[in-house]
Design a protein around this motif. Sequence first.
Motif, mmCIF file in Angstrom:
data_model
loop_
_atom_site.group_PDB
_atom_site.id
_atom_site.type_symbol
_atom_site.label_atom_id
_atom_site.label_comp_id
_atom_site.label_asym_id
_atom_site.label_seq_id
_atom_site.Cartn_x
_atom_site.Cartn_y
_atom_site.Cartn_z
ATOM 1 N N ALA A 117 29.630 -18.064 -1.359
ATOM 2 C CA ALA A 117 28.272 -17.985 -0.828
ATOM 3 C C ALA A 117 27.929 -16.500 -0.735
ATOM 4 C CB ALA A 117 28.213 -18.620 0.544
ATOM 5 N N ALA A 118 26.723 -16.126 -1.114
ATOM 6 C CA ALA A 118 26.387 -14.703 -1.129
ATOM 7 C C ALA A 118 24.932 -14.481 -0.741
ATOM 8 C CB ALA A 118 26.650 -14.127 -2.522
ATOM 9 N N GLY A 119 24.668 -13.296 -0.256
ATOM 10 C CA GLY A 119 23.301 -12.900 0.058
ATOM 11 C C GLY A 119 22.652 -12.321 -1.196
ATOM 12 N N LEU A 196 26.872 -9.383 8.602
ATOM 13 C CA LEU A 196 26.022 -9.271 7.420
ATOM 14 C C LEU A 196 25.527 -7.821 7.370
ATOM 15 C CD1 LEU A 196 24.024 -12.608 7.216
ATOM 16 C CD2 LEU A 196 26.392 -12.120 6.698
ATOM 17 N N GLU A 197 24.712 -7.486 6.392
ATOM 18 C CA GLU A 197 24.361 -6.096 6.173
ATOM 19 C C GLU A 197 23.103 -5.695 6.961
ATOM 20 O OE1 GLU A 197 25.332 -8.294 3.764
ATOM 21 O OE2 GLU A 197 27.294 -7.333 3.931
ATOM 22 N N VAL A 213 25.629 -10.064 -2.504
ATOM 23 C CA VAL A 213 26.683 -9.466 -1.678
ATOM 24 C C VAL A 213 27.414 -10.555 -0.896
ATOM 25 C CG1 VAL A 213 24.958 -8.935 0.130
ATOM 26 C CG2 VAL A 213 27.176 -7.781 0.173
ATOM 27 N N GLY A 214 28.735 -10.397 -0.821
ATOM 28 C CA GLY A 214 29.530 -11.369 -0.076
ATOM 29 C C GLY A 214 30.850 -10.778 0.385
ATOM 30 N N MET A 215 31.655 -11.631 1.026
ATOM 31 C CA MET A 215 32.852 -11.143 1.724
ATOM 32 C C MET A 215 34.152 -11.643 1.100
ATOM 33 S SD MET A 215 31.433 -11.980 5.521
ATOM 34 C CE MET A 215 29.698 -11.625 5.927
ATOM 35 N N THR A 238 22.656 -17.895 -0.650
ATOM 36 C CA THR A 238 22.386 -18.694 0.562
ATOM 37 C C THR A 238 21.292 -18.083 1.424
ATOM 38 O OG1 THR A 238 24.181 -17.529 1.661
ATOM 39 C CG2 THR A 238 24.699 -19.674 0.700
ATOM 40 N N VAL A 254 23.595 -20.329 6.183
ATOM 41 C CA VAL A 254 24.426 -20.070 4.997
ATOM 42 C C VAL A 254 25.075 -21.373 4.520
ATOM 43 C CG1 VAL A 254 26.536 -18.910 4.188
ATOM 44 C CG2 VAL A 254 24.834 -17.630 5.514
HETATM 45 N N1 HPA Z 1 25.936 -10.751 3.185
HETATM 46 C C1 HPA Z 1 27.253 -10.851 3.079
HETATM 47 N N2 HPA Z 1 27.877 -11.987 2.879
HETATM 48 C C2 HPA Z 1 27.142 -13.093 2.792
HETATM 49 C C3 HPA Z 1 25.758 -13.053 2.894
HETATM 50 C C4 HPA Z 1 25.119 -11.820 3.105
HETATM 51 O O1 HPA Z 1 23.891 -11.715 3.214
HETATM 52 N N3 HPA Z 1 25.317 -14.336 2.754
HETATM 53 C C5 HPA Z 1 26.407 -15.108 2.563
HETATM 54 N N4 HPA Z 1 27.522 -14.361 2.572
#
Ligand code: HPA
Length: 276
Positions: A117-119, A196-197, A213-215, A238, A254
């Motif tokens: 999942a990422a932003g 988050l950022e 961006v993700g972790m 997400t 998310v």
């Molecule tokens: N930033 C970092 N990790 C994430 C994000 C995000 O906006 N959304 C889902 N994982």
Amino acid sequence: MHSIQEVQNHIKEAVGYIKKQITLKPKIGIILGTGLGSLVDGIELGGTVDYDKIPHFPVSTVESHAGKLLFGHLKGKPVVCMQGRFHYYEGYSFQQIAFPIRVMKRLGIESLIVSNAAGGMNPNFKPGDIMLIKDHINFFPGNPLIGPNDDSMGDRFPDMYDLYYCGYQQTAKAVALAQGLPLQVGVYVGLTGPCLETAAEYRMLRGFGADAVGMSTVPEVIAAHHLKIKILAFSIITDMGLADNMHPCSLEDVIGAASKTEPKLRELIAGCVERM
Ligand code: HPA
């Protein structure tokens, strides 16, 4: 940090334990990200092994991640699926994060499919989009290959050529087209989280050329590439990280967005596996 010999022994013990439970020899590894656990529904299950039973295996601490290896067939191909993955923000070392990849390699995998999942930071994206990862930026404060190099595993200085295997990117695009599924393509930047950022950070990361961006993902992909495993990776967008249009974003947002897109990603991954 463990010695080369210790790591080899740990892998051997973990693989030995798994092989006692499971006879299936997987060719493809799949790592399921946040809220994507039910991707496994399409797998004809052959057996499962709980992480906490496998010697030296890290144990998942995040509630949204299950914590077992699933063995079975997807579209007739033998697969092993990590239901639940390990994040740096949970306190694991990069070596621990790399461990399951090294175990799966020993079990026989030649390809790895990773989802997360990422932003989204590319303004053309929207929540619910699927992004094929074409490249990454490692913004983690480390790398799983730091330390003594086991030459039997891979090179001391692996190049990052064709990191996200071009052949699989072509496959994913062809499958998405055939399924009528819009597919974004972009660069993933991985960093520690768990915050988050900030707006300033999203602006910086976008300026550096990242689309999402993700972790996660980056440490696993580096470890896999070192082992010469071919990689295919997807992000589910997400939430949007747009510096000039910030919104509150909760874990529920998310997971909700990831779960909603999951059936589409499941079909896409199944279609790719069929052609691998
Ligand atoms: N930033 C970092 N990790 C994430 C994000 C995000 O906006 N959304 C889902 N994982």
